[in-house]
Design a protein around this motif. Structure first.
Motif, PDB file in Angstrom:
ATOM      1  N   GLY A  22       0.814  -1.295   0.147  1.00  0.00           N
ATOM      2  CA  GLY A  22      -0.286   0.219   0.070  1.00  0.00           C
ATOM      3  C   GLY A  22       0.836   1.279   0.170  1.00  0.00           C
ATOM      4  N   HIS A  23       2.152   1.160  -0.330  1.00  0.00           N
ATOM      5  CA  HIS A  23       2.829   2.356  -0.182  1.00  0.00           C
ATOM      6  C   HIS A  23       2.822   3.269  -2.343  1.00  0.00           C
ATOM      7  CE1 HIS A  23       4.556   1.397   4.198  1.00  0.00           C
ATOM      8  NE2 HIS A  23       5.041   0.706   3.401  1.00  0.00           N
ATOM      9  N   GLY A  24       3.274   3.988  -1.767  1.00  0.00           N
ATOM     10  CA  GLY A  24       3.128   5.391  -2.722  1.00  0.00           C
ATOM     11  C   GLY A  24       4.647   4.953  -3.966  1.00  0.00           C
ATOM     12  N   ILE A  25       4.496   4.525  -4.983  1.00  0.00           N
ATOM     13  CA  ILE A  25       5.463   4.483  -6.078  1.00  0.00           C
ATOM     14  C   ILE A  25       5.542   6.050  -6.650  1.00  0.00           C
ATOM     15  CG2 ILE A  25       6.546   3.078  -6.956  1.00  0.00           C
ATOM     16  CD1 ILE A  25       6.322   1.889  -4.319  1.00  0.00           C
ATOM     17  N   VAL A  26       7.190   6.323  -6.704  1.00  0.00           N
ATOM     18  CA  VAL A  26       7.145   7.960  -7.430  1.00  0.00           C
ATOM     19  C   VAL A  26       8.554   7.635  -8.581  1.00  0.00           C
ATOM     20  CG1 VAL A  26       7.534  10.455  -7.277  1.00  0.00           C
ATOM     21  CG2 VAL A  26       5.864   9.375  -5.293  1.00  0.00           C
ATOM     22  N   GLY A  27       8.132   7.843  -9.509  1.00  0.00           N
ATOM     23  CA  GLY A  27       9.103   7.486 -10.677  1.00  0.00           C
ATOM     24  C   GLY A  27       9.690   9.314 -10.600  1.00  0.00           C
ATOM     25  N   PHE A  28      11.176   9.248 -11.148  1.00  0.00           N
ATOM     26  CA  PHE A  28      11.308  10.409 -11.290  1.00  0.00           C
ATOM     27  C   PHE A  28      12.930  10.370 -12.300  1.00  0.00           C
ATOM     28  CE2 PHE A  28      13.942   9.413  -7.630  1.00  0.00           C
ATOM     29  CZ  PHE A  28      15.104   9.596  -8.244  1.00  0.00           C
ATOM     30  N   GLY A  42       6.460   9.659   2.763  1.00  0.00           N
ATOM     31  CA  GLY A  42       5.662   7.414   2.743  1.00  0.00           C
ATOM     32  C   GLY A  42       5.925   6.664   1.312  1.00  0.00           C
ATOM     33  N   ALA A  43       6.402   7.272   0.641  1.00  0.00           N
ATOM     34  CA  ALA A  43       6.908   6.761  -0.813  1.00  0.00           C
ATOM     35  C   ALA A  43       8.390   6.361  -1.074  1.00  0.00           C
ATOM     36  CB  ALA A  43       5.783   7.564  -2.135  1.00  0.00           C
ATOM     37  N   THR A  44       7.752   5.601  -2.234  1.00  0.00           N
ATOM     38  CA  THR A  44       9.164   5.124  -2.030  1.00  0.00           C
ATOM     39  C   THR A  44      10.287   5.442  -3.975  1.00  0.00           C
ATOM     40  OG1 THR A  44       8.613   3.067  -1.670  1.00  0.00           O
ATOM     41  CG2 THR A  44      10.845   3.456  -3.527  1.00  0.00           C
ATOM     42  N   PRO A  45      11.425   6.444  -4.139  1.00  0.00           N
ATOM     43  CA  PRO A  45      11.768   6.909  -5.037  1.00  0.00           C
ATOM     44  C   PRO A  45      12.135   6.294  -5.594  1.00  0.00           C
ATOM     45  CG  PRO A  45      11.958   8.459  -2.258  1.00  0.00           C
ATOM     46  CD  PRO A  45      11.900   7.468  -2.612  1.00  0.00           C
ATOM     47  N   ILE A  46      11.575   6.592  -6.803  1.00  0.00           N
ATOM     48  CA  ILE A  46      12.987   5.611  -7.933  1.00  0.00           C
ATOM     49  C   ILE A  46      13.372   6.352  -9.066  1.00  0.00           C
ATOM     50  CG2 ILE A  46      12.579   3.489  -9.846  1.00  0.00           C
ATOM     51  CD1 ILE A  46      10.251   3.016  -8.716  1.00  0.00           C
ATOM     52  N   VAL A 136       8.660  23.566  -5.183  1.00  0.00           N
ATOM     53  CA  VAL A 136       9.355  22.256  -4.683  1.00  0.00           C
ATOM     54  C   VAL A 136       7.811  22.130  -3.352  1.00  0.00           C
ATOM     55  CG1 VAL A 136      10.404  21.272  -2.296  1.00  0.00           C
ATOM     56  CG2 VAL A 136      11.467  22.584  -4.407  1.00  0.00           C
ATOM     57  N   GLU A 137       7.238  23.329  -2.659  1.00  0.00           N
ATOM     58  CA  GLU A 137       6.174  23.512  -2.417  1.00  0.00           C
ATOM     59  C   GLU A 137       5.240  22.849  -2.966  1.00  0.00           C
ATOM     60  OE1 GLU A 137       5.693  28.054  -1.572  1.00  0.00           O
ATOM     61  OE2 GLU A 137       7.190  27.158   0.907  1.00  0.00           O
ATOM     62  N   GLU A 138       4.616  23.326  -4.250  1.00  0.00           N
ATOM     63  CA  GLU A 138       3.786  22.901  -5.021  1.00  0.00           C
ATOM     64  C   GLU A 138       4.053  21.204  -5.029  1.00  0.00           C
ATOM     65  OE1 GLU A 138       2.617  22.770  -9.338  1.00  0.00           O
ATOM     66  OE2 GLU A 138       2.707  24.727  -8.599  1.00  0.00           O
ATOM     67  N   LEU A 139       4.972  20.842  -5.324  1.00  0.00           N
ATOM     68  CA  LEU A 139       5.397  19.783  -5.285  1.00  0.00           C
ATOM     69  C   LEU A 139       4.867  18.526  -3.974  1.00  0.00           C
ATOM     70  CD1 LEU A 139       6.311  16.075  -5.907  1.00  0.00           C
ATOM     71  CD2 LEU A 139       9.196  16.884  -5.534  1.00  0.00           C
ATOM     72  N   LYS A 140       4.956  19.160  -3.211  1.00  0.00           N
ATOM     73  CA  LYS A 140       4.452  18.759  -1.575  1.00  0.00           C
ATOM     74  C   LYS A 140       3.048  19.163  -1.404  1.00  0.00           C
ATOM     75  CE  LYS A 140       4.769  20.119   3.500  1.00  0.00           C
ATOM     76  NZ  LYS A 140       3.171  20.936   3.058  1.00  0.00           N
ATOM     77  N   GLN A 141       2.333  19.879  -2.218  1.00  0.00           N
ATOM     78  CA  GLN A 141       0.977  19.350  -2.201  1.00  0.00           C
ATOM     79  C   GLN A 141       0.219  18.289  -3.665  1.00  0.00           C
ATOM     80  OE1 GLN A 141      -0.023  22.891  -3.504  1.00  0.00           O
ATOM     81  NE2 GLN A 141       0.544  24.372  -1.134  1.00  0.00           N
ATOM     82  N   LYS A 142       1.436  18.297  -4.486  1.00  0.00           N
ATOM     83  CA  LYS A 142       0.270  17.199  -5.086  1.00  0.00           C
ATOM     84  C   LYS A 142       0.726  15.411  -4.661  1.00  0.00           C
ATOM     85  CE  LYS A 142       0.027  15.029  -9.541  1.00  0.00           C
ATOM     86  NZ  LYS A 142      -1.274  15.539 -10.215  1.00  0.00           N
ATOM     87  N   LEU A 143       2.298  15.058  -3.749  1.00  0.00           N
ATOM     88  CA  LEU A 143       2.455  14.558  -2.942  1.00  0.00           C
ATOM     89  C   LEU A 143       1.062  13.968  -2.035  1.00  0.00           C
ATOM     90  CD1 LEU A 143       6.426  14.515  -2.732  1.00  0.00           C
ATOM     91  CD2 LEU A 143       4.752  13.169  -4.024  1.00  0.00           C
ATOM     92  N   GLU A 144       0.838  14.798  -1.227  1.00  0.00           N
ATOM     93  CA  GLU A 144      -0.179  15.355  -0.240  1.00  0.00           C
ATOM     94  C   GLU A 144      -1.227  14.869  -1.043  1.00  0.00           C
ATOM     95  OE1 GLU A 144       1.670  17.892   3.407  1.00  0.00           O
ATOM     96  OE2 GLU A 144       0.775  18.709   1.281  1.00  0.00           O
ATOM     97  N   GLN A 145      -2.061  14.745  -1.834  1.00  0.00           N
ATOM     98  CA  GLN A 145      -3.162  14.813  -2.550  1.00  0.00           C
ATOM     99  C   GLN A 145      -3.364  13.331  -3.214  1.00  0.00           C
ATOM    100  OE1 GLN A 145      -3.337  18.189  -5.202  1.00  0.00           O
ATOM    101  NE2 GLN A 145      -3.714  19.877  -3.848  1.00  0.00           N
ATOM    102  N   THR A 146      -2.078  12.800  -4.284  1.00  0.00           N
ATOM    103  CA  THR A 146      -1.850  11.764  -4.737  1.00  0.00           C
ATOM    104  C   THR A 146      -2.249  10.604  -3.422  1.00  0.00           C
ATOM    105  OG1 THR A 146      -0.436  12.875  -6.371  1.00  0.00           O
ATOM    106  CG2 THR A 146      -0.355  10.152  -6.593  1.00  0.00           C
ATOM    107  N   PHE A 147      -0.991  11.125  -2.750  1.00  0.00           N
ATOM    108  CA  PHE A 147      -1.011   9.605  -1.650  1.00  0.00           C
ATOM    109  C   PHE A 147      -2.219   9.728  -0.252  1.00  0.00           C
ATOM    110  CE2 PHE A 147       2.915  10.320  -3.845  1.00  0.00           C
ATOM    111  CZ  PHE A 147       2.360   8.733  -4.580  1.00  0.00           C
ATOM    112  N   GLN A 148      -3.081  11.066  -0.387  1.00  0.00           N
ATOM    113  CA  GLN A 148      -3.801  10.907   0.734  1.00  0.00           C
ATOM    114  C   GLN A 148      -3.154  11.426   2.071  1.00  0.00           C
ATOM    115  OE1 GLN A 148      -7.153  12.130   0.549  1.00  0.00           O
ATOM    116  NE2 GLN A 148      -6.404  12.385  -1.249  1.00  0.00           N
ATOM    117  N   THR A 149      -2.463  12.245   2.116  1.00  0.00           N
ATOM    118  CA  THR A 149      -1.313  11.938   3.446  1.00  0.00           C
ATOM    119  C   THR A 149      -1.036  13.456   3.945  1.00  0.00           C
ATOM    120  OG1 THR A 149       0.777  10.716   4.940  1.00  0.00           O
ATOM    121  CG2 THR A 149       1.124  12.085   2.357  1.00  0.00           C
ATOM    122  N   ASP A 150      -0.932  13.768   4.589  1.00  0.00           N
ATOM    123  CA  ASP A 150      -0.128  14.772   5.365  1.00  0.00           C
ATOM    124  C   ASP A 150       1.658  14.991   5.336  1.00  0.00           C
ATOM    125  OD1 ASP A 150      -2.468  16.495   4.986  1.00  0.00           O
ATOM    126  OD2 ASP A 150      -3.166  15.259   7.669  1.00  0.00           O
TER     127      ASP A 150
END
Length: 373
Positions: A22-28, A42-46, A136-150
């Protein structure tokens, strides 16, 4: 070294397990993307940068053939569906480091959930940093929205500490190249680079690599003669499958003592400050990466000056992937800087992922190494 040669299998298995749990996966696709921020969500960076020649022909059915091989290879994986790490990603984070990547991301976004960071390019301007901080702040918001977390300040500080430990480990391996005579080869060091951040098994294997190197040092083992030309490799990044130039340098009797590129020391040379506002600290560290997309890019010269001294370099080889215009043009300035200010032999190599020019490159590299001795 056996582990590193087949590490992709362990990474694929680990990412699959993370996704099933159930962990998020983020590719970059770039060092400018903060792994710290992804971990805090709480996601895994790849890292998904393409380093395979095999996917390029597929990409050329959609993209122009006269495009950087890294861009084509990266898109080819998406087109073929042949990369489980990409397939498992819930979100792709990209950046505007060059026009080719920027427009490729538009094509990729037709099928993938993407977020693009707009990277400002005047690295000596404070207002440019403020814009980057907002990204970077906008990315933070995107990650929070995508993975429903703070993403709290506490989570950010924990992630920063974890990533700084990883950076120190990678840097320690890079600094093995300072030994003279060399106790590890540039090819061996290049193999230790990883795709998945926060993967404990890989980090443990890197510690074993350091222990192996220390054992070599104690035993007086060396991978090249003491008088072997010591090469500082700069320019475009390499990866598993694209170590052609490193192999050629060392086949010709030289030793790659350090890679300045973001696949080498550039991304880990500076840590994220663990003091002050954590989000601003993350943004500041990544904004300071001296990529050729920056103008002016004085940070690259400063880093090269220090690396040339610390690693006792005899020559600098500047790797430019074909159609990488920022590094290609900047090589004019780097050539002048290396020859006149550092007083070192310099060679620019413009190539692609194929092996078709391997013998030609051997002749050019051998000539440079003879001049450097």
């Amino acid at each position: 070294m056996d582990y590193f040669k087949s590490a992709i299998s362990d990474e694929i298995r680990y990412v699959s397990e993370q996704k099933q749990a159930g962990h998020g996966i983020v590719g970059f696709y770039c060092e400018f993307t903060p792994r710290d921020l992804i971990l805090a969500a709480g996601a895994t960076p790849i890292c998904l940068c393409g380093t395979s020649q095999n996917t390029i022909t597929h990409a050329e059915t959609v993209l122009p053939s006269n495009l950087c091989p890294l861009i084509k290879s990266s898109y080819g994986y998406a087109l073929t569906g042949g990369c489980p790490l990409l397939n498992d990603s819930d979100l792709l984070v990209a950046e505007t480091t060059c026009d080719g990547k920027k427009k490729m991301y538009e094509v990729l976004s037709r099928d993938k959930n993407m977020h693009v960071l707009e990277l400002t390019q005047k690295s000596d301007k404070e207002r440019a940093f403020r814009h980057w901080l907002a990204e970077v702040e906008e990315l933070k918001q995107k990650l929070e929205q995508t993975f429903q977390t703070d993403i709290t300040e506490a989570k950010l500080r924990t992630a920063i500490k974890a990533m700084n430990e990883e950076r120190r480990l990678i840097l320690a391996i890079q600094e093995l190249g300072q030994h003279k005579p060399a106790i590890v080869s540039g090819y061996e060091i290049a193999q230790t680079r990883y795709r998945v951040a926060g993967f404990s098994k890989h980090l443990e294997q890197m510690k074993h690599f350091l222990a192996m190197a220390n054992q070599r040092l104690e035993q007086g083992h060396q991978v090249a003669p003491a008088n072997a030309p010591r090469v500082l490799l700069t320019g475009c990044p390499t990866g598993h499958g694209t170590e052609k130039l490193i192999e050629i340098i060392e086949e010709c009797g030289g030793v790659v003592v350090v890679q300045e590129a973001c696949s080498g020391i550039k991304g880990v040379y500076e840590e994220v400050s663990e003091q002050g506002d954590p989000l601003e600290a993350i943004a500041r560290k990544h904004f300071n990466i001296p990529c050729s997309c920056m103008t002016p890019n004085e940070g690259r010269k400063e880093l090269l000056r220090k690396l040339a001294k610390d690693y006792q370099a005899d020559a600098v080889i500047d790797l430019v992937w074909q159609a990488c215009h920022t590094y290609n043009v900047e090589s004019v300035l780097i050539n002048e800087f290396v020859r006149k200010e550092l007083g070192l032999a310099y060679l620019k190599v413009e190539t692609d992922y194929s092996s078709s020019d391997r013998e030609q490159l051997k002749v050019r590299v051998q000539t440079l190494l003879e001049l450097a001795q």
